[in-house]
Design a protein around this motif. Structure first.
Motif, short mmCIF file in Angstrom:
data_model
loop_
_atom_site.label_atom_id
_atom_site.label_comp_id
_atom_site.label_asym_id
_atom_site.label_seq_id
_atom_site.Cartn_x
_atom_site.Cartn_y
_atom_site.Cartn_z
N LYS A 53 0.83 -1.21 0.00
CA LYS A 53 0.00 0.00 0.00
C LYS A 53 0.86 1.26 0.00
CE LYS A 53 -3.91 2.03 2.41
NZ LYS A 53 -4.84 1.90 3.53
N THR A 54 1.95 1.24 0.76
CA THR A 54 2.86 2.38 0.80
C THR A 54 3.54 2.58 -0.55
OG1 THR A 54 3.26 1.97 3.15
CG2 THR A 54 4.85 3.36 2.00
N THR A 55 3.94 1.49 -1.18
CA THR A 55 4.59 1.58 -2.49
C THR A 55 3.63 2.15 -3.53
OG1 THR A 55 5.93 -0.35 -1.94
CG2 THR A 55 5.79 0.24 -4.25
N ILE A 56 2.40 1.70 -3.52
CA ILE A 56 1.41 2.23 -4.47
C ILE A 56 1.15 3.70 -4.21
CG2 ILE A 56 -1.03 2.08 -5.13
CD1 ILE A 56 -0.81 -0.96 -4.66
N PHE A 57 1.09 4.10 -2.94
CA PHE A 57 0.87 5.50 -2.61
C PHE A 57 2.02 6.37 -3.10
CE2 PHE A 57 1.50 9.05 0.35
CZ PHE A 57 0.31 9.73 0.16
N VAL A 58 3.26 5.93 -2.84
CA VAL A 58 4.42 6.71 -3.28
C VAL A 58 4.51 6.75 -4.79
CG1 VAL A 58 6.96 6.74 -3.26
CG2 VAL A 58 5.71 6.31 -1.14
N TRP A 59 4.17 5.66 -5.45
CA TRP A 59 4.21 5.59 -6.91
C TRP A 59 3.22 6.61 -7.50
CZ3 TRP A 59 7.07 2.00 -9.87
CH2 TRP A 59 6.84 2.03 -11.24
N ASN A 60 2.01 6.67 -6.92
CA ASN A 60 0.99 7.60 -7.42
C ASN A 60 1.30 9.03 -7.02
OD1 ASN A 60 -0.58 5.64 -8.69
ND2 ASN A 60 -1.74 5.22 -6.82
N LEU A 61 2.05 9.24 -5.95
CA LEU A 61 2.39 10.58 -5.51
C LEU A 61 3.31 11.28 -6.51
CD1 LEU A 61 2.07 12.51 -3.04
CD2 LEU A 61 4.20 11.55 -2.19
N HIS A 62 4.23 10.49 -7.11
CA HIS A 62 5.18 11.06 -8.06
C HIS A 62 4.62 11.16 -9.48
CE1 HIS A 62 8.51 11.39 -5.30
NE2 HIS A 62 8.31 10.15 -4.89
#
Length: 63
Positions: A53-62
């Motif tokens: 979930k953290t990886t997906i959030f960071v991926w979408n943040l950038h």
């Protein structure tokens, strides 16, 4: 000086007898071990989900 090594000079009588565990005790230990394994597995899965979930959030943040 022998007072310091008194415990080490005793014979190991307990090593001569095989350890006997009752069937009921074995079943109890098995249940405890399985519950501990299940708890560790659930913890690992929860950690993996949080990391995903953290990886997906960071991926979408950038993006």
């Amino acid at each position: 000086m022998s007072m310091l090594t008194h415990d080490f000079e005793r014979p190991f009588n307990w090593a001569e007898r095989p350890m006997r565990i009752s069937g009921e005790r074995k079943a109890q230990l098995k249940r405890v071990a399985l519950r501990a394994l299940a708890a560790l597995t659930m913890g690992g899965v929860l950690t993996a989900l949080i990391a995903l979930k953290t990886t997906i959030f960071v991926w979408n943040l950038h993006a």
